[in-house]
Design an enzyme around this catalytic site. Structure first.
Site, PDB file in Angstrom:
ATOM      1  N   ASN A  70     -10.424   0.559   1.909  1.00 50.85           N
ATOM      2  CA  ASN A  70      -9.181   0.573   2.673  1.00 50.85           C
ATOM      3  C   ASN A  70      -9.658   0.906   3.793  1.00 50.85           C
ATOM      4  O   ASN A  70     -10.295   1.986   4.363  1.00 50.85           O
ATOM      5  CB  ASN A  70      -8.172   1.034   2.181  1.00 50.85           C
ATOM      6  CG  ASN A  70      -7.462   0.779   0.863  1.00 50.85           C
ATOM      7  OD1 ASN A  70      -8.048   0.081   0.291  1.00 50.85           O
ATOM      8  ND2 ASN A  70      -6.293   1.390   0.462  1.00 50.85           N
TER       9      ASN A  70
ATOM     10  N   SER B  41     -11.481   4.242   7.381  1.00 54.98           N
ATOM     11  CA  SER B  41     -11.666   4.296   8.834  1.00 54.98           C
ATOM     12  C   SER B  41     -12.261   5.656   9.065  1.00 54.98           C
ATOM     13  O   SER B  41     -12.160   6.550   9.044  1.00 54.98           O
ATOM     14  CB  SER B  41     -10.291   4.466   9.469  1.00 54.98           C
ATOM     15  OG  SER B  41      -9.691   3.001   9.219  1.00 54.98           O
TER      16      SER B  41
ATOM     17  N   ASP C 284       0.734  -1.248  -0.092  1.00 53.52           N
ATOM     18  CA  ASP C 284      -0.036   0.060   0.075  1.00 53.52           C
ATOM     19  C   ASP C 284       0.894   1.160   0.083  1.00 53.52           C
ATOM     20  O   ASP C 284       1.830   1.360   0.748  1.00 53.52           O
ATOM     21  CB  ASP C 284      -0.769  -0.060   1.180  1.00 53.52           C
ATOM     22  CG  ASP C 284      -2.071   1.111   1.362  1.00 53.52           C
ATOM     23  OD1 ASP C 284      -2.409   1.485   0.188  1.00 53.52           O
ATOM     24  OD2 ASP C 284      -2.243   1.588   2.431  1.00 53.52           O
TER      25      ASP C 284
ATOM     26  N   HIS D 114      -6.897   9.841   5.204  1.00 54.63           N
ATOM     27  CA  HIS D 114      -6.315   8.908   6.040  1.00 54.63           C
ATOM     28  C   HIS D 114      -6.346   9.290   7.325  1.00 54.63           C
ATOM     29  O   HIS D 114      -6.377  10.480   7.804  1.00 54.63           O
ATOM     30  CB  HIS D 114      -4.698   8.756   5.643  1.00 54.63           C
ATOM     31  CG  HIS D 114      -4.828   8.006   4.144  1.00 54.63           C
ATOM     32  ND1 HIS D 114      -4.381   8.920   3.223  1.00 54.63           N
ATOM     33  CD2 HIS D 114      -4.891   6.762   3.562  1.00 54.63           C
ATOM     34  CE1 HIS D 114      -4.527   8.178   1.859  1.00 54.63           C
ATOM     35  NE2 HIS D 114      -4.805   7.014   2.411  1.00 54.63           N
TER      36      HIS D 114
END
Length: 280
Positions: free
Chosen positions: A229, A210, A81, A179
């Protein structure tokens, strides 16, 4: 069973669900991902960044992930990643990774395409899947601060150019995610996802999964996302559970069992959210 990610992602795209892609940061998180995915009969992508390969130990991390994936009773891809280095891409392919991401999104489009094309060339020799990114996805990627309040979303015409000219297998457009954990509710551009999905014929990837509200994840999948992801939520679950467990438990293997359960609950929820349960 270990396989390239493109097989499971093409099935997800056709079936209008998504494959969850979980970043692992240590052995117990890795075990929790696989155990939970097996219990729910879900295909899964294990992924790790170059930063964590360096922190854990690259050969050891690759070996334990490869071993767990090969022994699994479900389809598992092992993905590198967010590599901005072709050297790490080559290393990962030589160490059994079945999927690799080149992140040259900070470069001008033509240079991004050139890096993606080279990644495709390297990966094809190993039968591996490739991923590239366009636009700016905010937040913190490991130790590198990449936050930007004016993050650039992926340009549809640039997306077509990147995918077409590089031959990349999967594509991660910046659509408003970040992120890490969100301080405010993210503003995902669902119309952009839908438009790019109609223009490019490869599976789309949603980074920064997330902390995104469940209904927004579901909507992103409906609009065409095939891979979601998730990383930070697993780290948070691990840290909280470990802190609570160590108050009364000092035997490492007993503590790990409780921590795996906590991480597994997050994994199970994301599998359900992606609609991948029973798709293995």
């Amino acid at each position: 069973m270990l396989e390239p990610s493109i097989q499971m992602l093409n099935k997800a795209r056709q079936g209008q669900y998504a494959v969850p892609a979980f970043n692992f940061h240590n052995l117990e998180i890795l075990q929790a991902i696989i155990e939970t995915a097996e219990n729910h009969r879900s295909p899964v992508i294990l992924q790790i960044t170059p930063t964590y390969l360096e922190k854990i130990g690259d050969v050891a991390a690759a070996a334990m992930a490869r071993g767990v994936a090969k022994a699994a009773k479900i389809p598992v891809a092992l993905h590198l990643d967010h590599s901005n280095s072709l050297e790490w891409i080559q290393w990962a392919l030589e160490h059994g990774f079945t999927s690799v991401m080149i992140d040259a999104s900070a470069l001008p489009l033509n240079e991004n395409i050139a890096h993606a094309r080279k990644t495709v060339e390297l990966a094809r020799a190993h039968g591996a899947t490739t991923e590239a990114e366009l636009g700016h996805i905010g937040g913190i990627e490991d130790s590198q601060e990449t936050g930007n309040p004016d993050m650039a979303l992926a340009d549809p015409s640039g997306a077509v150019k990147l995918v077409t000219e590089s031959g990349i297998d999967t594509f991660a457009p910046a659509v408003g995610t970040a992120h890490g954990l969100y301080k405010f509710t993210p503003k995902i551009n669902f119309l952009l996802i839908e438009k790019i999905c109609t223009l490019v014929k490869v599976p789309l990837v949603l980074h920064g999964g997330s902390g995104i509200p469940d209904d927004m994840i579901r909507e992103a999948i409906r609009k065409g996302i095939a891979k979601v992801n998730i990383g930070t939520e697993l780290k948070v679950a691990w840290a909280r559970s470990m802190a609570e467990t160590l108050i009364t438990e000092q035997e490492p293997w007993k503590a790990v069992l409780k921590v795996r359960e906590a991480v597994g609950r997050v994994v199970a929820h994301k599998i359900s959210l992606c609609g991948s349960e029973g798709k293995a």
